[in-house]
Design an enzyme around this catalytic site. Sequence first.
Site, mmCIF file in Angstrom:
data_model
loop_
_atom_site.group_PDB
_atom_site.id
_atom_site.type_symbol
_atom_site.label_atom_id
_atom_site.label_comp_id
_atom_site.label_asym_id
_atom_site.label_seq_id
_atom_site.Cartn_x
_atom_site.Cartn_y
_atom_site.Cartn_z
ATOM 1 N N ASP A 56 -15.919 10.135 6.426
ATOM 2 C CA ASP A 56 -14.873 9.115 6.394
ATOM 3 C C ASP A 56 -13.570 9.806 6.785
ATOM 4 O O ASP A 56 -13.451 11.031 6.696
ATOM 5 C CB ASP A 56 -14.750 8.508 4.986
ATOM 6 C CG ASP A 56 -14.054 7.152 4.996
ATOM 7 O OD1 ASP A 56 -14.749 6.116 4.923
ATOM 8 O OD2 ASP A 56 -12.815 7.125 5.107
ATOM 9 N N ARG A 82 0.805 -1.218 0.000
ATOM 10 C CA ARG A 82 0.000 0.000 0.000
ATOM 11 C C ARG A 82 0.843 1.275 0.000
ATOM 12 O O ARG A 82 0.445 2.285 -0.557
ATOM 13 C CB ARG A 82 -0.925 0.019 1.227
ATOM 14 C CG ARG A 82 -2.018 -1.045 1.246
ATOM 15 C CD ARG A 82 -3.119 -0.703 0.245
ATOM 16 N NE ARG A 82 -4.247 -1.609 0.346
ATOM 17 C CZ ARG A 82 -5.285 -1.408 1.147
ATOM 18 N NH1 ARG A 82 -5.325 -0.367 1.953
ATOM 19 N NH2 ARG A 82 -6.294 -2.265 1.163
HETATM 20 C C1 LIG Z 1 -14.626 -1.211 4.719
HETATM 21 S S1 LIG Z 1 -15.141 0.446 4.549
HETATM 22 C C2 LIG Z 1 -16.853 0.340 4.985
HETATM 23 C C3 LIG Z 1 -17.716 1.228 4.110
HETATM 24 C C4 LIG Z 1 -19.213 1.113 4.346
HETATM 25 N N1 LIG Z 1 -19.610 1.574 5.650
HETATM 26 C C5 LIG Z 1 -19.688 -0.322 4.130
HETATM 27 O O1 LIG Z 1 -20.104 -0.970 5.087
HETATM 28 O O2 LIG Z 1 -19.669 -0.785 2.999
HETATM 29 C C6 LIG Z 1 -14.378 1.180 5.998
HETATM 30 C C7 LIG Z 1 -14.168 2.682 5.912
HETATM 31 O O3 LIG Z 1 -13.838 3.171 7.215
HETATM 32 C C8 LIG Z 1 -12.943 4.245 7.062
HETATM 33 N N2 LIG Z 1 -12.230 4.454 8.332
HETATM 34 C C9 LIG Z 1 -11.212 3.740 8.864
HETATM 35 N N3 LIG Z 1 -10.811 4.269 10.040
HETATM 36 C C10 LIG Z 1 -11.606 5.351 10.258
HETATM 37 C C11 LIG Z 1 -11.692 6.308 11.305
HETATM 38 N N4 LIG Z 1 -10.853 6.290 12.361
HETATM 39 N N5 LIG Z 1 -12.632 7.275 11.218
HETATM 40 C C12 LIG Z 1 -13.462 7.323 10.158
HETATM 41 N N6 LIG Z 1 -13.448 6.447 9.128
HETATM 42 C C13 LIG Z 1 -12.514 5.459 9.189
HETATM 43 C C14 LIG Z 1 -12.062 3.821 5.907
HETATM 44 O O4 LIG Z 1 -11.455 4.937 5.287
HETATM 45 C C15 LIG Z 1 -13.051 3.097 4.995
HETATM 46 O O5 LIG Z 1 -13.536 3.941 3.977
#
Ligand SMILES: C[S@@+](CC[C@H](N)C(=O)[O-])C[C@H]1O[C@@H](n2cnc3c(N)ncnc32)[C@H](O)[C@@H]1O
Lengths: 121, 281
Positions: free
Chosen positions: B140, B32
């Site tokens: 996000d 990454r």
């Molecule tokens: C796997 S995706 C899930 C997206 C959607 N909620 C779903 O269920 O399909 C996880 C997301 O969480 C975000 N994320 C990770 N750590 C975070 C944080 N500390 N605060 C906010 N968002 C975060 C990542 O950038 C990513 O876009």
Amino acid sequence: MKTCLVVDDSSVIRKVARRILEGLDFEITEAEDGKQAMDRVASKMPDAILLDWNMPNMDGYEFLLKLRQMAGGDRPKVVFCTTENDISHIAKAMDSGADEYVMKPFDKEILCSKFGEVGLV
Amino acid sequence: MSAPVILRVIDFINKAAGIVLTTEKAYFVEARLSPVLREEGLPSIDELMTRAERGDRRLAQRVIDALTTNETFFFRDKTPFEHFRNVIIPELLARRPAGKTLRIWCAACSSGQEPYSLVMVLDELKAQLAGRPVEIHASDISEAILSKAKSGIFNQFEVQRGLPTKMLLQYFQKVGDNWQISPEVVKRVNFFKFNLLEEPKTMGTFDVIFCRNVLIYFDRPTRAKIFDRLADRLAPDGFLLLGGAESTFGVTDRFTSHPKERMLHVPLMRRADPAARTAIA
Ligand SMILES: C[S@@+](CC[C@H](N)C(=O)[O-])C[C@H]1O[C@@H](n2cnc3c(N)ncnc32)[C@H](O)[C@@H]1O
């Protein structure tokens, strides 16, 4: 077991589709054009049809129109599966009685999602 | 990559985003971060981390963007959206006075499929909503993924995962090889950057919070803290939706299951909160 007729003039695509759909618990029959597909459905209506558009003899579009006029021909869920991915093609397929539309190339996840959409996965 | 370097990255992403990585993920980290090194013309991950830690916020953000997993799709897992349509909206409409705005928050929205799916469900419920205003807020931590979300542009693979063809025809235009969601839909979502480790103080109260498939990346104390803050931001009779592998069980006592739908989390009423008790009755 759920049954699915895979209609495509490419034996490679039929093979790939068969492998994926068998993994989703479908029993598969194949046809390589619309004409053969007509014979298959006349002897037994499947639960689903994965249907290519461009084929010799009878294309997928013509087959679909004929199918939907047959007795019991409204029952199979038809998933159109083509390389044509412009809106007019997709709309035409849906208007003529397809239940879902898959743009090629597809993978297991997309087929699974689309057959889920028509309630068979 | 040497052990001290991987530990440095693990520590950084844990502090910055709450994400827990282990040393077995060295390969993932390297894969990454390599493109970032290349694009920034930096010689090593060590150097990248030094700069990110010394206050280069742009580089720090690039590391966060690179190490978050943004996997998502339209109508993911279906059931949450069915609950939203069949349980949540009808219950909220019955309880809230006419005209009162409903507020929804997608707390880790990734590239936007989740909030956009909610717009589509709300469109289907137009008659029931009878003109009631609904706000959809979506946040996000990753700036890169938020700009993708705001662009509303998806590739052929993305528009075929979870999205019924009927919806594709209704909401999307083809642009080159990609698909652009209608600007009307984009406009209905308020996208903003928010780190779940921060205190969401100024955000007001929400009726529904989607916080799906993000808490899996955090450890238990972090999850507990986030649940606490989500509970503070949720109306006493609001709804919390988690991912399939996520649960409040054994982590927090601020939520319980909805009486009819086990997977639907609702705030646990406390004795000291009689107003909320009548609200849910
Ligand atoms: C796997 S995706 C899930 C997206 C959607 N909620 C779903 O269920 O399909 C996880 C997301 O969480 C975000 N994320 C990770 N750590 C975070 C944080 N500390 N605060 C906010 N968002 C975060 C990542 O950038 C990513 O876009």
